[in-house]
Design an enzyme around this catalytic site. Structure first.
Site, mmCIF file in Angstrom:
data_model
loop_
_atom_site.group_PDB
_atom_site.id
_atom_site.type_symbol
_atom_site.label_atom_id
_atom_site.label_comp_id
_atom_site.label_asym_id
_atom_site.label_seq_id
_atom_site.Cartn_x
_atom_site.Cartn_y
_atom_site.Cartn_z
ATOM 1 N N LEU A 20 0.832 -1.215 0.000
ATOM 2 C CA LEU A 20 0.000 0.000 0.000
ATOM 3 C C LEU A 20 0.862 1.258 0.000
ATOM 4 O O LEU A 20 0.448 2.313 -0.456
ATOM 5 C CB LEU A 20 -0.896 0.021 1.246
ATOM 6 C CG LEU A 20 -1.891 -1.123 1.402
ATOM 7 C CD1 LEU A 20 -2.512 -1.105 2.796
ATOM 8 C CD2 LEU A 20 -2.983 -1.022 0.347
ATOM 9 N N GLY A 21 2.038 1.133 0.556
ATOM 10 C CA GLY A 21 2.916 2.300 0.636
ATOM 11 C C GLY A 21 4.248 1.909 1.259
ATOM 12 O O GLY A 21 4.393 0.817 1.795
ATOM 13 N N SER A 22 5.208 2.826 1.152
ATOM 14 C CA SER A 22 6.525 2.566 1.740
ATOM 15 C C SER A 22 6.922 3.722 2.614
ATOM 16 O O SER A 22 6.602 4.871 2.314
ATOM 17 C CB SER A 22 7.586 2.417 0.647
ATOM 18 O OG SER A 22 7.275 1.316 -0.143
ATOM 19 N N PHE A 25 11.389 2.887 7.009
ATOM 20 C CA PHE A 25 11.902 1.658 7.600
ATOM 21 C C PHE A 25 11.169 0.411 7.156
ATOM 22 O O PHE A 25 11.287 -0.637 7.775
ATOM 23 C CB PHE A 25 11.871 1.768 9.128
ATOM 24 C CG PHE A 25 12.783 2.854 9.610
ATOM 25 C CD1 PHE A 25 14.157 2.723 9.443
ATOM 26 C CD2 PHE A 25 12.287 3.991 10.190
ATOM 27 C CE1 PHE A 25 15.009 3.723 9.860
ATOM 28 C CE2 PHE A 25 13.135 4.999 10.609
ATOM 29 C CZ PHE A 25 14.502 4.869 10.444
ATOM 30 N N VAL A 28 4.180 -0.875 3.991
ATOM 31 C CA VAL A 28 2.845 -1.115 4.520
ATOM 32 C C VAL A 28 2.115 -1.947 3.471
ATOM 33 O O VAL A 28 2.111 -1.605 2.290
ATOM 34 C CB VAL A 28 2.106 0.222 4.779
ATOM 35 C CG1 VAL A 28 0.699 -0.039 5.283
ATOM 36 C CG2 VAL A 28 2.877 1.064 5.792
ATOM 37 N N LYS A 43 2.063 -2.870 8.888
ATOM 38 C CA LYS A 43 3.267 -2.029 8.716
ATOM 39 C C LYS A 43 4.459 -2.868 9.152
ATOM 40 O O LYS A 43 4.581 -3.200 10.339
ATOM 41 C CB LYS A 43 3.110 -0.748 9.543
ATOM 42 C CG LYS A 43 4.252 0.250 9.380
ATOM 43 C CD LYS A 43 3.862 1.606 9.969
ATOM 44 C CE LYS A 43 5.023 2.579 9.962
ATOM 45 N NZ LYS A 43 4.647 3.921 10.398
ATOM 46 N N ASP A 140 4.937 15.313 12.920
ATOM 47 C CA ASP A 140 5.222 15.110 11.493
ATOM 48 C C ASP A 140 3.936 15.291 10.682
ATOM 49 O O ASP A 140 3.674 14.522 9.755
ATOM 50 C CB ASP A 140 5.817 13.706 11.276
ATOM 51 C CG ASP A 140 6.545 13.574 9.943
ATOM 52 O OD1 ASP A 140 6.881 14.621 9.335
ATOM 53 O OD2 ASP A 140 6.779 12.436 9.501
ATOM 54 N N LYS A 142 1.760 16.518 7.919
ATOM 55 C CA LYS A 142 1.977 16.989 6.550
ATOM 56 C C LYS A 142 0.948 16.279 5.673
ATOM 57 O O LYS A 142 0.332 15.289 6.128
ATOM 58 C CB LYS A 142 3.413 16.697 6.087
ATOM 59 C CG LYS A 142 3.807 15.241 6.179
ATOM 60 C CD LYS A 142 5.268 15.045 5.803
ATOM 61 C CE LYS A 142 5.690 13.603 6.010
ATOM 62 N NZ LYS A 142 7.070 13.355 5.710
ATOM 63 N N ASN A 145 0.461 12.495 5.530
ATOM 64 C CA ASN A 145 0.009 11.776 6.725
ATOM 65 C C ASN A 145 -1.455 12.065 7.070
ATOM 66 O O ASN A 145 -1.908 11.744 8.162
ATOM 67 C CB ASN A 145 0.921 12.108 7.914
ATOM 68 C CG ASN A 145 2.308 11.510 7.714
ATOM 69 O OD1 ASN A 145 2.444 10.534 6.979
ATOM 70 N ND2 ASN A 145 3.318 12.079 8.349
ATOM 71 N N ASP A 162 0.872 7.679 10.552
ATOM 72 C CA ASP A 162 2.327 7.790 10.737
ATOM 73 C C ASP A 162 2.731 8.473 12.052
ATOM 74 O O ASP A 162 3.034 9.665 12.085
ATOM 75 C CB ASP A 162 2.989 8.503 9.549
ATOM 76 C CG ASP A 162 4.508 8.390 9.619
ATOM 77 O OD1 ASP A 162 5.005 7.721 10.546
ATOM 78 O OD2 ASP A 162 5.195 8.962 8.743
ATOM 79 N N THR A 181 9.808 17.600 8.217
ATOM 80 C CA THR A 181 9.953 17.953 6.805
ATOM 81 C C THR A 181 10.015 19.472 6.709
ATOM 82 O O THR A 181 9.110 20.157 7.219
ATOM 83 C CB THR A 181 8.739 17.395 6.020
ATOM 84 O OG1 THR A 181 8.628 16.013 6.327
ATOM 85 C CG2 THR A 181 8.910 17.579 4.535
HETATM 86 P P1 ATP Z 1 7.830 7.887 6.941
HETATM 87 O O1 ATP Z 1 8.965 7.378 6.187
HETATM 88 O O2 ATP Z 1 7.079 8.973 6.202
HETATM 89 O O3 ATP Z 1 8.103 8.221 8.372
HETATM 90 P P2 ATP Z 1 6.746 5.408 7.808
HETATM 91 O O4 ATP Z 1 7.862 4.456 7.591
HETATM 92 O O5 ATP Z 1 6.517 5.776 9.240
HETATM 93 O O6 ATP Z 1 6.829 6.674 6.917
HETATM 94 P P3 ATP Z 1 3.969 5.423 7.127
HETATM 95 O O7 ATP Z 1 3.998 6.868 6.733
HETATM 96 O O8 ATP Z 1 3.231 5.075 8.366
HETATM 97 O O9 ATP Z 1 5.424 4.799 7.178
HETATM 98 O O10 ATP Z 1 3.391 4.598 5.917
HETATM 99 C C1 ATP Z 1 3.946 4.678 4.607
HETATM 100 C C2 ATP Z 1 2.807 4.761 3.590
HETATM 101 O O11 ATP Z 1 1.970 3.587 3.697
HETATM 102 C C3 ATP Z 1 1.849 5.930 3.816
HETATM 103 O O12 ATP Z 1 2.297 7.090 3.165
HETATM 104 C C4 ATP Z 1 0.548 5.418 3.234
HETATM 105 O O13 ATP Z 1 0.521 5.588 1.835
HETATM 106 C C5 ATP Z 1 0.597 3.932 3.517
HETATM 107 N N1 ATP Z 1 -0.137 3.603 4.771
HETATM 108 C C6 ATP Z 1 0.317 3.752 6.033
HETATM 109 N N2 ATP Z 1 -0.586 3.346 6.931
HETATM 110 C C7 ATP Z 1 -1.647 2.914 6.224
HETATM 111 C C8 ATP Z 1 -2.930 2.352 6.584
HETATM 112 N N3 ATP Z 1 -3.243 2.164 7.863
HETATM 113 N N4 ATP Z 1 -3.784 2.023 5.579
HETATM 114 C C9 ATP Z 1 -3.429 2.222 4.286
HETATM 115 N N5 ATP Z 1 -2.255 2.721 3.880
HETATM 116 C C10 ATP Z 1 -1.370 3.080 4.829
#
Ligand code: ATP
Length: 362
Positions: A20-22, A25, A28, A43, A140, A142, A145, A162, A181
């Site tokens: 779904l996303g990265s 660390f 997701v 995550k 954070d 933005k 998030n 996040d 940021t």
């Molecule tokens: P960052 O590097 O920005 O600190 P992070 O490693 O803490 O990020 P998140 O920002 O929590 O990771 O999640 C990364 C991406 O995953 C988000 O930008 C979003 O697109 C997706 N994502 C995170 N949580 C969820 C969720 N609960 N449901 C759907 N998508 C999610």
């Protein structure tokens, strides 16, 4: 030390699905609970295995993120269901948020009144106010998030995500932190002063300014210039981009762009500001007449998405170089030794990334 579920393997209970996303660390991914068929977001966070490694997240930071999420049960804050731990990874099972980012949703619209924008701002303020009442700062905030539960719903719900930089402020403790940021951080973060929940209120000011105008208030040509503009409070409401903006909206933003954290509007005060909660018919009419500068907003959002992809590639390349460095240092018998998680990172598991610092993220 927090104890996570180590008895069961996440894959025994959940089927792991698409990415779904990265983040910095890990990834997701959508996960499906085998027992009920319910969909969640997993995550997957890489854990740093030895102090000298620069790869992965420190376990204490994961614990902090988990503790914060456990304390925050609110309709506008992403919920945490479960936590699993394996040798090199912690998996947070989170509420699945399928509506995408708020800014992407808005950018798809042809026009939007200030009243529409206020419906979203109010929900952000309710979520942020709830965490601030518990002395938790997100640190954070933005556009990336701020997500929507379901964009097809007639009134989609805001979900704040996040909590990787969130911190529970203890009374008597002075908390300083220089992460964030550039575009969204407050003067006290840049000056490395003790922080309060007011840091988030500054970011809400920046988000509101962008939402209404499509411009980033302090953005300079370089990160250094952006930071200088923030410290000098160097921003303006130029006539061209703010021609459709109400005076109440500008007043709302001005009361958030206040250097002194104690003088900055709190989330509670924002919810009572006439822009959010109009008291007279005239104020209601003003909000309905004013609108968002969609043309510039769409441009801002397109550029933002492009920068996000660029940063991701930049960080992946940097990670790759770092891994090579780790290996070379180890061969030379230097202090930076390879450790378990460094080695595992080189295999097929999701890439972990280096947490972004002030100098490379805008
Ligand atoms: P960052 O590097 O920005 O600190 P992070 O490693 O803490 O990020 P998140 O920002 O929590 O990771 O999640 C990364 C991406 O995953 C988000 O930008 C979003 O697109 C997706 N994502 C995170 N949580 C969820 C969720 N609960 N449901 C759907 N998508 C999610």
């Amino acid at each position: 030390m927090a104890v996570f579920n180590m008895l069961e393997n996440v894959e025994d209970l959940y089927e792991i699905g698409e990415v779904l996303g990265s983040g910095h660390f890990g990834q997701v991914r959508e996960v499906r609970e085998r027992a009920t068929g319910a969909r969640w977001a997993g995550k997957f966070l890489k854990i740093r295995k030895c102090a000298s490694s620069r790869l992965g997240m420190e376990r204490k930071n994961v614990e902090r993120e988990v503790e914060v999420l456990q304390a925050l049960q609110h309709p506008n804050i992403m919920a945490l269901k479960d936590v699993f731990e394996s040798r090199a990874e912690v998996v947070l099972v989170l509420e699945l948020i399928s509506g995408g980012e708020l800014f992407d949703f808005i950018a798809e619209k042809e026009n939007l009144t200030e009243s529409d924008a206020i419906d979203f701002m109010k929900q952000i303020l309710l979520g942020v106010g709830f965490m601030h009442n518990k002395q938790i700062g997100h640190f954070d905030l933005k556009p990336e998030n701020i997500m929507l539960s379901d964009k097809m719903a007639p009134n989609p719900d805001i979900k704040i995500i996040d909590f990787g930089l969130a911190h529970c402020l203890q009374s008597g403790e002075e908390y300083r932190c220089m992460s964030g940021t550039p575009q969204y951080i407050s003067p006290e973060v840049i000056n490395y002063e003790p922080l309060s929940t007011a840091v988030d209120m500054w970011s809400i000011g920046v988000i509101t300014y962008i939402l209404l105008s499509g411009l980033s208030p302090f953005q300079g040509d370089t990160d250094e210039e952006t930071l200088r503009n923030i410290i000098a409070l160097n921003y303006k409401f130029d006539d061209h981009h703010f021609s459709m903006t109400s005076a109440m909206a500008k007043d709302f933003i001005q009361k958030l762009f206040v250097k002194d954290q104690n003088e900055r509007m709190t989330a509670e005060e924002c919810l009572h500001h006439p822009w959010i909660k109009p008291l007279t018919r005239k104020q209601v009419a003003n909000r309905n007449r004013s609108s968002i500068n969609m043309k510039t907003f769409k441009k801002f959002n397109a550029k933002r998405k492009w920068k996000m992809s660029y940063n991701m590639v930049w960080m992946c390349n940097r990670l790759h170089r770092l891994k090579l460095l780790c290996k070379t240092s180890a061969l030379a018998g230097e202090e930076l030794r390879p450790c378990e998680s460094d080695q595992e990172d080189t295999e097929t598991k999701p890439a972990s990334l280096i947490r972004r610092r002030l100098s490379n993220s805008s």
